[in-house]
Each structure stands twice: as structure tokens, then as C-alpha cells.
Motif scaffolding. Structure first.
Motif, mmCIF file in Angstrom:
data_model
loop_
_atom_site.group_PDB
_atom_site.id
_atom_site.type_symbol
_atom_site.label_atom_id
_atom_site.label_comp_id
_atom_site.label_asym_id
_atom_site.label_seq_id
_atom_site.Cartn_x
_atom_site.Cartn_y
_atom_site.Cartn_z
ATOM 1 N N ASP A 255 0.801 -1.160 0.045
ATOM 2 C CA ASP A 255 0.034 0.008 0.012
ATOM 3 C C ASP A 255 0.897 1.168 0.037
ATOM 4 N N PHE A 256 0.287 2.370 -0.524
ATOM 5 C CA PHE A 256 1.218 3.767 -0.395
ATOM 6 C C PHE A 256 0.360 4.438 0.855
ATOM 7 N N LEU A 257 1.006 4.230 1.971
ATOM 8 C CA LEU A 257 0.337 4.920 3.032
ATOM 9 C C LEU A 257 0.320 6.301 3.181
ATOM 10 N N THR A 258 -0.383 7.081 4.509
ATOM 11 C CA THR A 258 0.000 8.431 4.400
ATOM 12 C C THR A 258 1.151 8.694 4.959
ATOM 13 N N PRO A 259 1.604 10.040 4.885
ATOM 14 C CA PRO A 259 3.129 10.127 5.348
ATOM 15 C C PRO A 259 3.017 9.907 6.795
ATOM 16 N N GLU A 260 1.795 10.293 7.686
ATOM 17 C CA GLU A 260 1.857 9.834 9.136
ATOM 18 C C GLU A 260 1.893 8.336 9.217
ATOM 19 N N GLY A 261 1.115 7.641 8.473
ATOM 20 C CA GLY A 261 1.328 6.234 8.608
ATOM 21 C C GLY A 261 2.884 5.477 8.378
ATOM 22 N N ALA A 262 3.383 5.910 7.347
ATOM 23 C CA ALA A 262 4.845 5.773 7.114
ATOM 24 C C ALA A 262 5.701 5.935 8.174
ATOM 25 N N GLN A 263 5.428 7.252 8.772
ATOM 26 C CA GLN A 263 6.186 7.573 10.044
ATOM 27 C C GLN A 263 6.056 6.432 11.138
ATOM 28 N N ASP A 264 4.884 6.218 11.384
ATOM 29 C CA ASP A 264 4.661 5.225 12.302
ATOM 30 C C ASP A 264 5.562 3.941 11.959
ATOM 31 N N VAL A 265 5.477 3.347 10.621
ATOM 32 C CA VAL A 265 5.963 2.246 10.319
ATOM 33 C C VAL A 265 7.487 2.043 10.505
ATOM 34 N N LYS A 266 8.373 3.370 10.351
ATOM 35 C CA LYS A 266 9.669 3.793 10.392
ATOM 36 C C LYS A 266 10.188 3.482 11.734
ATOM 37 N N ARG A 267 9.047 3.997 12.560
ATOM 38 C CA ARG A 267 9.709 3.875 13.998
ATOM 39 C C ARG A 267 9.924 2.336 14.485
ATOM 40 N N ARG A 268 9.213 1.538 13.844
ATOM 41 C CA ARG A 268 9.456 0.078 14.243
ATOM 42 C C ARG A 268 10.295 -0.901 13.492
ATOM 43 N N LEU A 269 11.077 -0.148 12.477
ATOM 44 C CA LEU A 269 11.784 -0.798 11.453
ATOM 45 C C LEU A 269 13.165 -1.264 12.349
ATOM 46 N N THR A 270 13.520 -2.527 11.808
ATOM 47 C CA THR A 270 14.556 -3.040 12.268
ATOM 48 C C THR A 270 16.139 -2.029 11.592
ATOM 49 N N GLU A 271 17.142 -2.462 12.201
ATOM 50 C CA GLU A 271 18.211 -1.479 11.854
ATOM 51 C C GLU A 271 18.664 -2.068 10.304
ATOM 52 N N MET A 272 18.617 -3.248 9.868
ATOM 53 C CA MET A 272 18.564 -3.616 8.792
ATOM 54 C C MET A 272 17.831 -3.039 7.533
ATOM 55 N N ASP A 273 16.634 -2.981 8.026
ATOM 56 C CA ASP A 273 15.647 -2.148 7.247
ATOM 57 C C ASP A 273 16.085 -0.665 7.111
ATOM 58 N N LYS A 274 16.544 -0.152 8.002
ATOM 59 C CA LYS A 274 16.956 1.386 8.013
ATOM 60 C C LYS A 274 17.991 1.549 7.235
ATOM 61 N N ILE A 275 18.926 0.525 7.207
ATOM 62 C CA ILE A 275 20.344 0.435 6.141
ATOM 63 C C ILE A 275 19.566 0.425 4.826
ATOM 64 N N LYS A 276 18.776 -0.530 4.457
ATOM 65 C CA LYS A 276 18.213 -0.590 3.202
ATOM 66 C C LYS A 276 17.446 0.796 2.810
ATOM 67 N N LEU A 277 16.906 1.473 3.472
ATOM 68 C CA LEU A 277 16.294 2.913 3.077
ATOM 69 C C LEU A 277 17.347 3.766 2.899
ATOM 70 N N THR A 278 18.379 3.843 3.693
ATOM 71 C CA THR A 278 19.736 4.746 3.396
ATOM 72 C C THR A 278 20.404 4.367 2.025
ATOM 73 N N GLU A 279 20.431 3.362 1.649
ATOM 74 C CA GLU A 279 20.980 2.467 0.529
ATOM 75 C C GLU A 279 20.185 3.279 -0.794
ATOM 76 N N ASP A 280 18.827 2.991 -0.444
ATOM 77 C CA ASP A 280 17.965 3.133 -1.476
ATOM 78 C C ASP A 280 18.052 4.756 -1.875
ATOM 79 N N ARG A 281 18.154 5.701 -1.005
ATOM 80 C CA ARG A 281 18.318 7.082 -1.213
ATOM 81 C C ARG A 281 19.729 7.584 -1.925
#
Length: 333
Positions: A255-281
Motif C-alpha cells: 500500500d501507499f500509506l499516508t506520510p503519518e502512517g509511514a512515519q509510524d512504520v519507520k519507528r518500528r523498523l529493524t536496523e537492517m531495514d533502516k540501512i536499506k532505506l539509506t542505501e535506496d536514497r
């Protein structure tokens, strides 16, 4: 630097497919006014997140609502269609909007294999000889008799129409040599896998042979971008598509969440997932102010040797999506 638009017709949370198509018209008219070079529509099957299963129909509709913008597919997924059908569709589009149509094709299925099998009426999905299929299509568009015996005894109608530009899409470099040999333009999907390199583009240029479709090599590069007046706003608006792309790699809900919903998901991400987001950028998703994003595109254009950037932007708000294109146009055009 030329700027163009790639639209996947995203259906964001709380919105409808009909609304996504209406937003596409609004974006196309803005791009037309701002001086963008072209606008392409993606082909996606088997999901509810995109309303872009029939890009050739969207192309015809948008052509009637714009004046100068080049329009086409980025791309038609040619494994699903016969050369005769593709040739007739794009000759018809070229007759409707002479001098404004792009025939952009790719080798991917544009969806999962269940969708691919359904598009083949349950028959075996054929992945082989895609380049041969494209060559036959290009011959039919030119009113030539192809070497393929299946298509030698038929014309692709309408005949004697102005030809579309032809583009072969790629995301790994495998199609660069073939695009050059066929003498057609090459579009690299940096937003998909990353991996842009001088070697890929040099391969295309080195193998390029002038043809009826192109006298010299032409390359564009497609980026995902989220641009705002401040870095903080860009970070916030980029959240929904970042989470969508992360879930795609994990097999999760798309799904394409709202920005608020995406922020909620980001707060629960693992460190590995956060690294993936950084690499994506770093490589695939440009997020920031107009200057930051514009400078990166300009620098990479100079480094890798291309002069057209195609921008796909997905935000929850249509206003924020239009903002990305306005700000980049002001910075680069």
C-alpha cells in the motif's frame, strides 16, 4: 538538462483508481506548461497499488488533453503482445498525435507470474527472443515486410503514418547493446535497481548504428524523486514510497500509506531495514531540496553522459507530487 515524467498512476491510501487517472491528466497538463520533454506511462499488472495496466490507452487520452508534450509508454511489456498488435497500436497513436508519440518497450512482465500467465490466456509465458520480437515490430511500424514468416504477409494498419520514436528500456545494462544495434534510443531505469555506469552507456554508444528511427544515440535516465522547499519536508513526504519499496523487497503489503502512517512504520523498523532505506536514497530515490536533487542529476548527467532525466514521483498528496515537478523545472529548465 531535459526533464521528463514517468507516471505509474499510483493509487494512494484513501484514493481511487479513477482519481489516480484524473491526477495523471493534471500532471500532464502541468508538465506541458512547464516545458517537460515527454511523459511516459508504466505498465503494471496484478495489483491495486497502480492504475496503469493499459498505458497505451492513457497515452491516447492524455494526448487529447495536452498540446506539445511527447507521450508514450515506459514501457509496453512486449512479452504479452504480438509484434503486429504493438505496431498497430502505436501507428494508431501516431496518427492521432503526429510527431508526439514514443514507443517505449521493456522485457519485464510488469507484474507477478500469475498475471503474466493470465495475460497469455493460460499458455506458457514466452521470455525468449524478445529482441527479435522488437525488431519485427519496428519493421511493421515502418510498413516493411519482416523476415519472420508469420508476419510477412500482412500489413500493420494504419499505413503511411508518421512514425513514433522508439526506446528500449533497461535496468541492468543487458539491453544497451541491442538498443545500439537496432539504432533506437535507450532509457535506463535507475530508480528500479540502481547500477548506472559509464560502461553501460558506452556499450550502447559503441554498438549504435544509425537507423530510420534515430540518427545518433540518445539516452535518458529515470529517477525516483521527492523534492520540497526544505529537506525536512522532503524526508516526510518521501516516507510512503520508501515504505512501499521496502515492503516490495520483503514480500509485504504494497500500500501507499499516508506520510503519518509511514512515519509510524519507520519507528518500528529493524536496523537492517533502516540501512536499506539509506542505501535506496543513495542511488535510486533522490530526496531533498531543488538544489540538492538538481545538482545530483546535473552532476550525474555530466559524469555518465546523458542530457535527459525522467522523474517518477509518488507522494500521498497530489499537491506535493506536483510540487516536485514544479521545483525541479525551476531548478533545471
Amino acid at each position: 538538462m531535459k526533464l521528463s515524467v514517468l507516471d505509474q498512476l499510483p493509487v494512494t491510501e484513501g484514493q481511487t483508481a479513477v482519481g489516480a487517472i484524473e491526477k495523471t491528466i493534471e500532471l500532464a497538463q502541468l508538465a506541458d506548461q512547464l516545458g517537460f520533454e515527454r511523459m511516459w506511462f508504466a505498465e503494471h499488472h496484478g495489483g491495486a497499488s497502480y492504475a496503469s495496466s493499459a498505458p497505451e490507452i492513457i497515452t491516447a487520452y492524455v494526448a487529447a488533453a495536452t498540446k506539445r508534450l511527447r507521450l508514450g509508454t515506459g514501457g509496453t511489456m512486449m512479452m504479452h503482445y504480438s509484434p503486429l498488435k504493438m505496431a498497430e497500436v502505436f501507428k494508431t497513436l501516431s496518427a492521432l498525435a503526429p510527431g508526439r508519440i514514443d514507443f517505449g518497450v521493456g522485457r519485464a512482465p510488469g507484474g507477478d507470474m500469475r498475471s503474466a500467465k493470465a495475460l497469455a490466456s493460460g499458455n506458457q509465458v514466452k521470455h525468449d527472443d524478445m529482441y527479435g520480437k522488437l525488431l519485427t515490430t519496428l519493421e511493421l511500424i515502418r510498413d516493411q515486410r519482416p523476415a519472420d514468416l508469420i508476419y510477412r504477409e500482412t500489413l500493420a494498419s494504419p499505413v503511411n503514418v508518421r512514425l513514433p520514436e522508439a526506446w528500449l528500456l533497461g535496468s541492468s545494462g543487458n539491453s544497451a547493446m541491442e538498443a545500439g544495434r537496432m539504432g533506437i534510443n535507450y532509457s535506463f531505469a535507475q530508480f528500479f535497481m540502481g547500477g548506472m555506469s559509464k560502461e553501460i552507456f558506452e556499450t550502447y554508444r559503441n554498438f549504435f548504428e544509425p537507423s530510420y528511427y534515430a540518427e545518433k544515440p540518445a539516452i535518458n535516465v529515470a529517477y525516483m524523486a521527492t523534492v520540497a522547499e526544505t529537506q525536512e519536508e522532503a524526508d516526510y513526504e518521501a516516507g510512503p514510497v520508501e515504505i512501499h519499496r521496502l515492503m516490495l523487497t520483503k514480500g509485504g503489503k504494497l500500500d501507499f500509506l499516508t506520510p503519518e502512517g509511514a512515519q509510524d512504520v519507520k519507528r518500528r523498523l529493524t536496523e537492517m531495514d533502516k540501512i536499506k532505506l539509506t542505501e535506496d536514497r543513495k542511488y535510486r530515490h533522490l530526496v531533498g531540496t531543488p538544489k540538492i536533487v538538481g545538482d545530483q542529476i546535473s552532476q550525474e548527467g555530466e559524469l555518465f553522459g546523458f542530457d535527459e532525466a525522467m522523474i517518477v514521483s509518488i507522494t500521498h498528496s497530489q499537491a506535493k507530487r506536483l510540487q516536485t515537478y514544479r521545483l525541479l523545472a525551476k531548478e533545471l529548465l
